[in-house]
Write a protein that holds these residues in place. Structure first.
Motif, PDB file in Angstrom:
ATOM      1  N   LEU A  31       0.822  -1.208   0.000  1.00  0.00           N
ATOM      2  CA  LEU A  31       0.000   0.000   0.000  1.00  0.00           C
ATOM      3  C   LEU A  31       0.855   1.256   0.000  1.00  0.00           C
ATOM      4  CD1 LEU A  31      -2.856  -1.015   2.455  1.00  0.00           C
ATOM      5  CD2 LEU A  31      -3.024  -0.708  -0.019  1.00  0.00           C
ATOM      6  N   LEU A  32       2.094   1.153   0.485  1.00  0.00           N
ATOM      7  CA  LEU A  32       3.025   2.276   0.443  1.00  0.00           C
ATOM      8  C   LEU A  32       3.864   2.299  -0.821  1.00  0.00           C
ATOM      9  CD1 LEU A  32       4.471   2.409   4.061  1.00  0.00           C
ATOM     10  CD2 LEU A  32       3.029   4.126   2.967  1.00  0.00           C
ATOM     11  N   SER A  33       4.173   1.117  -1.345  1.00  0.00           N
ATOM     12  CA  SER A  33       5.231   1.023  -2.346  1.00  0.00           C
ATOM     13  C   SER A  33       4.743   0.759  -3.761  1.00  0.00           C
ATOM     14  CB  SER A  33       6.203  -0.090  -1.947  1.00  0.00           C
ATOM     15  OG  SER A  33       5.539  -1.348  -1.967  1.00  0.00           O
ATOM     16  N   SER A  34       3.452   0.729  -3.974  1.00  0.00           N
ATOM     17  CA  SER A  34       2.957   0.400  -5.304  1.00  0.00           C
ATOM     18  C   SER A  34       1.812   1.325  -5.668  1.00  0.00           C
ATOM     19  CB  SER A  34       2.495  -1.064  -5.336  1.00  0.00           C
ATOM     20  OG  SER A  34       2.006  -1.403  -6.612  1.00  0.00           O
ATOM     21  N   ASP A  35       1.558   1.439  -6.970  1.00  0.00           N
ATOM     22  CA  ASP A  35       0.405   2.220  -7.404  1.00  0.00           C
ATOM     23  C   ASP A  35      -0.677   1.323  -7.993  1.00  0.00           C
ATOM     24  OD1 ASP A  35       1.591   1.509  -9.770  1.00  0.00           O
ATOM     25  OD2 ASP A  35       2.013   3.539 -10.446  1.00  0.00           O
ATOM     26  N   VAL A  36      -0.617   0.026  -7.674  1.00  0.00           N
ATOM     27  CA  VAL A  36      -1.646  -0.917  -8.100  1.00  0.00           C
ATOM     28  C   VAL A  36      -2.138  -1.682  -6.880  1.00  0.00           C
ATOM     29  CG1 VAL A  36      -0.727  -1.170 -10.423  1.00  0.00           C
ATOM     30  CG2 VAL A  36       0.059  -2.709  -8.641  1.00  0.00           C
ATOM     31  N   THR A 130       5.890   8.090  -7.074  1.00  0.00           N
ATOM     32  CA  THR A 130       5.477   7.674  -5.740  1.00  0.00           C
ATOM     33  C   THR A 130       4.077   8.202  -5.514  1.00  0.00           C
ATOM     34  OG1 THR A 130       6.106   7.618  -3.390  1.00  0.00           O
ATOM     35  CG2 THR A 130       6.458   9.695  -4.579  1.00  0.00           C
ATOM     36  N   ILE A 131       3.370   7.655  -4.541  1.00  0.00           N
ATOM     37  CA  ILE A 131       2.027   8.153  -4.254  1.00  0.00           C
ATOM     38  C   ILE A 131       2.123   9.332  -3.293  1.00  0.00           C
ATOM     39  CG2 ILE A 131       0.806   6.021  -4.771  1.00  0.00           C
ATOM     40  CD1 ILE A 131       0.829   5.342  -1.816  1.00  0.00           C
ATOM     41  N   ALA A 132       1.220  10.296  -3.451  1.00  0.00           N
ATOM     42  CA  ALA A 132       1.316  11.550  -2.717  1.00  0.00           C
ATOM     43  C   ALA A 132       1.189  11.361  -1.212  1.00  0.00           C
ATOM     44  CB  ALA A 132       0.248  12.521  -3.210  1.00  0.00           C
ATOM     45  N   SER A 133       0.392  10.399  -0.781  1.00  0.00           N
ATOM     46  CA  SER A 133       0.195  10.217   0.654  1.00  0.00           C
ATOM     47  C   SER A 133       1.428   9.660   1.352  1.00  0.00           C
ATOM     48  CB  SER A 133      -1.001   9.293   0.918  1.00  0.00           C
ATOM     49  OG  SER A 133      -0.780   8.025   0.337  1.00  0.00           O
ATOM     50  N   ASN A 134       2.383   9.135   0.589  1.00  0.00           N
ATOM     51  CA  ASN A 134       3.610   8.621   1.201  1.00  0.00           C
ATOM     52  C   ASN A 134       4.619   9.774   1.301  1.00  0.00           C
ATOM     53  OD1 ASN A 134       5.757   7.148   2.160  1.00  0.00           O
ATOM     54  ND2 ASN A 134       5.574   5.512   0.656  1.00  0.00           N
ATOM     55  N   GLU A 135       4.333  10.695   2.211  1.00  0.00           N
ATOM     56  CA  GLU A 135       5.176  11.880   2.375  1.00  0.00           C
ATOM     57  C   GLU A 135       6.573  11.504   2.856  1.00  0.00           C
ATOM     58  OE1 GLU A 135       3.039  14.476   4.938  1.00  0.00           O
ATOM     59  OE2 GLU A 135       1.384  14.755   3.519  1.00  0.00           O
ATOM     60  N   ARG A 136       6.666  10.437   3.611  1.00  0.00           N
ATOM     61  CA  ARG A 136       7.960   9.973   4.097  1.00  0.00           C
ATOM     62  C   ARG A 136       8.879   9.629   2.931  1.00  0.00           C
ATOM     63  NH1 ARG A 136       7.485   4.801   7.732  1.00  0.00           N
ATOM     64  NH2 ARG A 136       7.233   3.814   5.707  1.00  0.00           N
ATOM     65  N   ALA A 137       8.329   8.937   1.944  1.00  0.00           N
ATOM     66  CA  ALA A 137       9.125   8.565   0.779  1.00  0.00           C
ATOM     67  C   ALA A 137       9.532   9.796  -0.021  1.00  0.00           C
ATOM     68  CB  ALA A 137       8.350   7.591  -0.100  1.00  0.00           C
ATOM     69  N   ALA A 138       8.581  10.712  -0.239  1.00  0.00           N
ATOM     70  CA  ALA A 138       8.891  11.907  -1.027  1.00  0.00           C
ATOM     71  C   ALA A 138       9.999  12.719  -0.370  1.00  0.00           C
ATOM     72  CB  ALA A 138       7.629  12.756  -1.194  1.00  0.00           C
ATOM     73  N   LYS A 139       9.965  12.841   0.952  1.00  0.00           N
ATOM     74  CA  LYS A 139      10.998  13.590   1.655  1.00  0.00           C
ATOM     75  C   LYS A 139      12.354  12.913   1.506  1.00  0.00           C
ATOM     76  CE  LYS A 139      12.038  15.778   6.070  1.00  0.00           C
ATOM     77  NZ  LYS A 139      11.601  15.990   7.473  1.00  0.00           N
ATOM     78  N   ALA A 140      12.356  11.582   1.574  1.00  0.00           N
ATOM     79  CA  ALA A 140      13.609  10.851   1.418  1.00  0.00           C
ATOM     80  C   ALA A 140      14.147  10.966  -0.004  1.00  0.00           C
ATOM     81  CB  ALA A 140      13.401   9.383   1.795  1.00  0.00           C
ATOM     82  N   PHE A 141      13.255  10.929  -1.001  1.00  0.00           N
ATOM     83  CA  PHE A 141      13.702  11.115  -2.377  1.00  0.00           C
ATOM     84  C   PHE A 141      14.302  12.512  -2.562  1.00  0.00           C
ATOM     85  CE2 PHE A 141      10.475   7.745  -3.678  1.00  0.00           C
ATOM     86  CZ  PHE A 141      11.447   6.795  -3.937  1.00  0.00           C
ATOM     87  N   ARG A 142      13.664  13.512  -1.970  1.00  0.00           N
ATOM     88  CA  ARG A 142      14.217  14.859  -2.072  1.00  0.00           C
ATOM     89  C   ARG A 142      15.609  14.933  -1.437  1.00  0.00           C
ATOM     90  NH1 ARG A 142       8.739  16.381  -1.136  1.00  0.00           N
ATOM     91  NH2 ARG A 142       9.112  16.557   1.114  1.00  0.00           N
TER      92      ARG A 142
END
Length: 200
Positions: A31-36, A130-142
């Motif tokens: 649910l965090l790591s996929s868009d399907v 990435t999915i928008a609700s996974n803010e943790r991932a987006a911050k790490a990618f940044r």
């Protein structure tokens, strides 16, 4: 083999597959790591995908297992969707082992893979979703040098609701993956556990 500060990237191996199949059947991770939508993934199907991968030309898809010190397999990452005219490719990553999430292992793997794409494959741009609700991932990618380019609104249906699909990228010119982390970043930034793929 690619060696970072916290991880080692090695070609995906058959002995990684049993543990990898467990990651692919972890609904909360997916649910965090996929868009399907999460679906059961049989071990035999994972093996079949690996066998198909071995038949591809080597430059079509680069599939790495992520190891930590001591040789423990904790996730996987890929470079694929290569456009050799525009010099772009897509990056995907999953840290599946819960003991190694939120501890900067994913960010190290992302930065290492981006450096590899720029320095050795002569890519100009590496992108990911990435999915928008996974803010943790987006911050790490940044923190690994990626910036948001845009998003597809309400594009993904996961866990009973719609979510945006966010596109992020990093360019070779002015990219930051090669820079060492500051102590402030190490203390404040979260971990990546996102952007898995079953295409490999």
């Amino acid at each position: 083999m690619l060696k970072g500060e916290k991880v080692i990237l090695k070609p995906m191996r058959r002995d990684f597959l049993e543990r990898y199949s467990e990651f692919l059947n972890d609904v909360e991770l997916l649910l965090l790591s996929s868009d399907v939508a999460p679906m059961p993934m049989e071990y035999e199907r994972v093996v079949a995908q690996f066998e198909e991968h071995l038949k591809r030309p080597r430059g079509d898809l680069l599939w790495f297992g992520i190891e930590v010190q001591g040789g423990k397999f904790v996730g996987q990452c890929i470079l694929h969707h290569f456009d050799y005219a525009a010099r772009t490719c897509e990056l995907g990553i999953t840290i599946g082992d819960g003991d190694y999430q939120n501890r900067k292992y994913g960010r190290d793997a992302v930065a290492l893979l981006a450096r590899y794409a720029f320095r050795l494959l002569n890519m100009e741009k590496v992108w990911l979703t990435t999915i928008a609700s996974n803010e943790r991932a987006a911050k790490a990618f940044r923190a690994a040098g990626f910036e948001e380019e845009g998003r597809l609104r309400r594009h993904v249906w996961l866990d009973g609701r719609y979510d945006d699909l966010v596109y992020m990228s990093c360019f070779r010119e002015g990219s930051r993956p090669a820079e060492p982390e500051s102590q402030e970043q190490v203390e404040s930034d979260p971990e990546i556990s996102t952007n898995a793929t079953d295409e490999a």
